[in-house]
Design a protein around this motif. Structure first.
Motif, mmCIF file in Angstrom:
data_model
loop_
_atom_site.group_PDB
_atom_site.id
_atom_site.type_symbol
_atom_site.label_atom_id
_atom_site.label_comp_id
_atom_site.label_asym_id
_atom_site.label_seq_id
_atom_site.Cartn_x
_atom_site.Cartn_y
_atom_site.Cartn_z
ATOM 1 N N GLU A 77 -14.083 2.803 -7.901
ATOM 2 C CA GLU A 77 -14.422 4.225 -7.716
ATOM 3 C C GLU A 77 -13.561 4.844 -6.627
ATOM 4 O OE1 GLU A 77 -18.497 5.128 -7.142
ATOM 5 O OE2 GLU A 77 -19.200 3.887 -8.821
ATOM 6 N N GLN A 78 -13.366 4.114 -5.539
ATOM 7 C CA GLN A 78 -12.542 4.629 -4.444
ATOM 8 C C GLN A 78 -11.097 4.856 -4.914
ATOM 9 O OE1 GLN A 78 -13.021 2.662 -0.556
ATOM 10 N NE2 GLN A 78 -14.727 1.511 -1.454
ATOM 11 N N ALA A 79 -10.559 3.901 -5.643
ATOM 12 C CA ALA A 79 -9.180 4.028 -6.119
ATOM 13 C C ALA A 79 -9.048 5.206 -7.073
ATOM 14 C CB ALA A 79 -8.749 2.734 -6.805
ATOM 15 N N LYS A 80 -10.044 5.366 -7.964
ATOM 16 C CA LYS A 80 -10.002 6.482 -8.911
ATOM 17 C C LYS A 80 -10.095 7.822 -8.186
ATOM 18 C CE LYS A 80 -12.060 8.171 -13.202
ATOM 19 N NZ LYS A 80 -12.075 9.568 -12.744
ATOM 20 N N SER A 81 -10.954 7.899 -7.161
ATOM 21 C CA SER A 81 -11.090 9.147 -6.400
ATOM 22 C C SER A 81 -9.782 9.477 -5.670
ATOM 23 C CB SER A 81 -12.233 9.025 -5.393
ATOM 24 O OG SER A 81 -13.477 8.849 -6.050
ATOM 25 N N LEU A 82 -9.149 8.465 -5.128
ATOM 26 C CA LEU A 82 -7.871 8.683 -4.428
ATOM 27 C C LEU A 82 -6.774 9.071 -5.414
ATOM 28 C CD1 LEU A 82 -8.158 5.727 -1.943
ATOM 29 C CD2 LEU A 82 -7.914 8.130 -1.282
ATOM 30 N N SER A 101 -1.983 9.553 -0.905
ATOM 31 C CA SER A 101 -3.231 9.311 -1.636
ATOM 32 C C SER A 101 -3.066 8.164 -2.628
ATOM 33 C CB SER A 101 -3.664 10.583 -2.369
ATOM 34 O OG SER A 101 -3.976 11.610 -1.447
ATOM 35 N N TYR A 102 -1.967 8.171 -3.379
ATOM 36 C CA TYR A 102 -1.744 7.090 -4.348
ATOM 37 C C TYR A 102 -1.602 5.748 -3.636
ATOM 38 C CZ TYR A 102 -0.688 10.908 -7.616
ATOM 39 O OH TYR A 102 -0.751 12.043 -8.398
ATOM 40 N N THR A 103 -0.935 5.752 -2.505
ATOM 41 C CA THR A 103 -0.763 4.508 -1.744
ATOM 42 C C THR A 103 -2.107 3.986 -1.246
ATOM 43 O OG1 THR A 103 1.448 5.200 -1.037
ATOM 44 C CG2 THR A 103 0.399 3.452 0.234
ATOM 45 N N ALA A 104 -2.938 4.912 -0.766
ATOM 46 C CA ALA A 104 -4.279 4.513 -0.304
ATOM 47 C C ALA A 104 -5.086 3.924 -1.456
ATOM 48 C CB ALA A 104 -5.000 5.715 0.298
ATOM 49 N N GLY A 105 -4.924 4.507 -2.643
ATOM 50 C CA GLY A 105 -5.623 3.977 -3.815
ATOM 51 C C GLY A 105 -5.171 2.577 -4.165
ATOM 52 N N LEU A 106 -3.858 2.323 -4.069
ATOM 53 C CA LEU A 106 -3.328 0.993 -4.376
ATOM 54 C C LEU A 106 -3.798 -0.040 -3.362
ATOM 55 C CD1 LEU A 106 0.292 2.040 -5.375
ATOM 56 C CD2 LEU A 106 -1.368 0.913 -6.878
ATOM 57 N N CYS A 110 -8.222 -2.659 -6.421
ATOM 58 C CA CYS A 110 -9.458 -2.624 -7.206
ATOM 59 C C CYS A 110 -9.455 -3.634 -8.352
ATOM 60 C CB CYS A 110 -9.684 -1.217 -7.755
ATOM 61 S SG CYS A 110 -8.435 -0.688 -8.962
ATOM 62 N N GLY A 111 -8.286 -4.091 -8.770
ATOM 63 C CA GLY A 111 -8.228 -5.074 -9.850
ATOM 64 C C GLY A 111 -8.235 -4.454 -11.231
ATOM 65 N N ASP A 112 -8.378 -3.134 -11.313
ATOM 66 C CA ASP A 112 -8.346 -2.437 -12.602
ATOM 67 C C ASP A 112 -6.890 -2.141 -12.941
ATOM 68 O OD1 ASP A 112 -8.319 -0.383 -14.607
ATOM 69 O OD2 ASP A 112 -10.440 -0.034 -14.188
ATOM 70 N N GLN A 113 -6.344 -2.819 -13.942
ATOM 71 C CA GLN A 113 -4.926 -2.668 -14.276
ATOM 72 C C GLN A 113 -4.584 -1.249 -14.718
ATOM 73 O OE1 GLN A 113 -3.833 -5.694 -17.142
ATOM 74 N NE2 GLN A 113 -3.579 -7.246 -15.535
ATOM 75 N N GLU A 114 -5.488 -0.610 -15.407
ATOM 76 C CA GLU A 114 -5.235 0.755 -15.866
ATOM 77 C C GLU A 114 -5.075 1.697 -14.681
ATOM 78 O OE1 GLU A 114 -4.324 3.625 -18.492
ATOM 79 O OE2 GLU A 114 -4.788 1.555 -19.047
ATOM 80 N N ILE A 115 -5.990 1.598 -13.707
ATOM 81 C CA ILE A 115 -5.931 2.469 -12.530
ATOM 82 C C ILE A 115 -4.676 2.173 -11.707
ATOM 83 C CG2 ILE A 115 -7.036 3.053 -10.333
ATOM 84 C CD1 ILE A 115 -9.726 2.633 -11.665
ATOM 85 N N ASP A 116 -4.386 0.891 -11.488
ATOM 86 C CA ASP A 116 -3.211 0.523 -10.699
ATOM 87 C C ASP A 116 -1.919 1.005 -11.365
ATOM 88 O OD1 ASP A 116 -4.672 -0.607 -8.698
ATOM 89 O OD2 ASP A 116 -4.457 -2.680 -9.411
ATOM 90 N N ALA A 140 8.062 2.339 -10.747
ATOM 91 C CA ALA A 140 8.070 2.300 -12.214
ATOM 92 C C ALA A 140 8.169 0.853 -12.705
ATOM 93 C CB ALA A 140 9.227 3.137 -12.748
ATOM 94 N N ALA A 141 8.995 0.054 -12.029
ATOM 95 C CA ALA A 141 9.141 -1.353 -12.404
ATOM 96 C C ALA A 141 7.840 -2.120 -12.173
ATOM 97 C CB ALA A 141 10.280 -1.983 -11.599
ATOM 98 N N ALA A 142 7.141 -1.807 -11.073
ATOM 99 C CA ALA A 142 5.868 -2.476 -10.782
ATOM 100 C C ALA A 142 4.823 -2.103 -11.826
ATOM 101 C CB ALA A 142 5.395 -2.096 -9.381
ATOM 102 N N ALA A 143 4.819 -0.828 -12.248
ATOM 103 C CA ALA A 143 3.879 -0.394 -13.285
ATOM 104 C C ALA A 143 4.197 -1.070 -14.613
ATOM 105 C CB ALA A 143 3.942 1.132 -13.432
ATOM 106 N N LYS A 144 5.487 -1.195 -14.921
ATOM 107 C CA LYS A 144 5.901 -1.840 -16.177
ATOM 108 C C LYS A 144 5.538 -3.330 -16.177
ATOM 109 C CE LYS A 144 10.373 -2.302 -17.022
ATOM 110 N NZ LYS A 144 10.734 -3.704 -17.367
ATOM 111 N N LYS A 145 5.564 -3.925 -15.001
ATOM 112 C CA LYS A 145 5.203 -5.348 -14.907
ATOM 113 C C LYS A 145 3.733 -5.552 -15.254
ATOM 114 C CE LYS A 145 5.667 -9.322 -11.816
ATOM 115 N NZ LYS A 145 6.085 -9.776 -10.456
ATOM 116 N N ILE A 146 2.895 -4.566 -14.852
ATOM 117 C CA ILE A 146 1.462 -4.665 -15.169
ATOM 118 C C ILE A 146 1.235 -4.364 -16.644
ATOM 119 C CG2 ILE A 146 -0.823 -3.713 -14.712
ATOM 120 C CD1 ILE A 146 0.149 -3.033 -11.887
ATOM 121 N N LYS A 147 1.852 -3.258 -17.120
ATOM 122 C CA LYS A 147 1.703 -2.852 -18.520
ATOM 123 C C LYS A 147 3.089 -2.597 -19.098
ATOM 124 C CE LYS A 147 -1.547 -0.505 -20.187
ATOM 125 N NZ LYS A 147 -2.411 0.606 -20.636
#
Length: 391
Positions: A77-82, A101-106, A110-116, A140-147
């Motif tokens: 919830e905290q990550a989504k709010s951020l 804000s995005y950095t604080a969320g990361l 949270c372990g939610d791959q979609e949010i990260d 972008a590369a880090a996001a691609k590594k997750i998905k």
């Protein structure tokens, strides 16, 4: 249960309140002068988030922010709010705060791959708009590594590589993306552009290499021509020295095109024409008047009179108040500073013959000569104490 009488009393009280409201007004209500300011304090109607949130001025917003950063809530919830907070800043083009804000969320991990993935992709977009291409590409590369099939991350990676002029890498991103999204119009457009840019960059590199090779060949031919003629150079630290290497052929072989550039502001330098003749920048000095003339391309086969006849022809220079600098009155010298000797040069002598003289050294890439008026009192004073020799 309220009686009909109680209901009547209540309604009657409301009527009294409304009657007073019409005449007295509501003390906390918006006025014609402050309604826009008051509306801008309400989170729902804000046009732009304030830089500093003061709870006294923005109580509702402070409450919402406290909810967003409530450490007691689950990390998801905290990550989504951020993420949502960052999106608000992003829409306002406040990319620096969006990144925070995005950095604080990361950092919530949270372990939610979609949010990260979304946090990384959105932060990449914010970095991209700030011109931080390398940071944007990393996200972008880090996001691609997750998905690996995340379309926005793939597109952002291509755009970053293109901005960084890494067109080969941009094509790799496109090909990876098209495996998952073979018909995506944006990816297809980006791939076509990257391929075109890659071909253009390779063509430019080939042209630059060919030009460099040509210039190298011209440089080698120029240095060989100077060496073959036995022309000697004197570096500034050699002036007046007893060095045995002064003007030697070894020194000639170490010359560079930069070393052959004239020290004059024109930046002219000796060059070899298609017929194999050298053209030199030449300086004429007139010490009597502290004046000079600069010839950017004096062909080695031309005589001195060819230039002096033009410079001192029908129209004499304005500094020659006595009108005595006529070609027939002029004497030309070069100076051997080491031996305190002036060598007189006949005006009909070609430049090359002087350059090949055993005591002539080219200084600063520019042969220089002294021009005096025959029979003048200044010439007599100037040559006093110096030996004079002919070629």
């Amino acid at each position: 249960m309220a009686s009909s009488e109680d209901q009547y009393d209540s309604d009657d009280g409301m009527d009294d309140f409304m009657d007073r409201f019409k005449t007295e007004g509501y003390e906390n209500g918006f006025s014609e002068n402050n309604w826009e300011e008051e509306f801008d304090r309400v989170p729902m109607f804000m046009k732009k988030a304030p830089e500093v949130i003061d709870p006294k001025i923005y109580p509702e917003l402070a409450c919402i922010q406290a909810m967003i950063h409530d450490e007691d809530r689950p990390p998801e919830e905290q990550a989504k709010s951020l993420k949502d907070e960052g999106n608000v800043y992003f829409k306002e083009k406040n990319y620096k705060k969006a990144i925070l804000s995005y950095t604080a969320g990361l950092k919530k991990k949270c372990g939610d791959q979609e949010i990260d993935t979304v946090l990384l992709t959105n932060r990449a977009a914010a970095h991209f708009h700030l011109g931080n291409m390398r940071s944007a590409l990393n996200d972008a590369a880090a996001a691609k590594k997750i998905k690996p099939d995340h379309l926005k991350a793939l597109i952002r990676g291509v755009q970053c590589c293109t901005e960084l002029r890494n067109f080969g890498e941009a094509l790799q991103w496109c090909d990876e993306g098209l495996k998952a999204h073979p018909k995506d119009k944006k990816l297809l457009e980006l791939r076509a552009a990257a391929d075109k840019n890659k071909r253009a960059a390779e063509r430019d590199a080939r042209k630059a290499k060919a030009k460099e090779k040509k210039l190298h060949g011209e440089k080698e031919a120029l240095l060989a021509a100077i060496k073959d003629r036995g022309i000697k150079f004197l570096k500034s630290h050699q002036r007046g020295s007893d060095s045995k290497d002064e003007g030697s052929s070894a020194a000639i072989s170490q010359l560079s095109l930069d070393g052959l550039s004239s020290q004059e502001v024109t930046g002219a330098q000796v060059f070899l024409d298609e017929q194999g003749s050298l053209h030199w920048p030449v300086l004429f000095l007139y010490p009597e008047h502290q004046q000079s003339d600069f010839i950017s391309a004096f062909c080695e086969n031309n005589c001195f009179i060819d230039h002096l006849a033009v410079m001192f022809g029908e129209e004499l220079p304005p500094w020659d108040a006595d009108r005595k600098y006529h070609p027939q009155n002029l004497q030309l010298y070069f100076e051997d500073e080491k031996n305190e000797t002036l060598f007189q040069v006949h005006l009909e002598t070609p430049l090359l013959k002087v350059l090949q003289h055993k005591r002539f050294y080219v200084k600063g890439g520019t042969p220089s000569f002294i021009v005096l008026v025959d029979g003048s009192s200044f010439r007599k004073q100037f040559v006093t104490g110096k030996k004079i020799q002919g070629l």
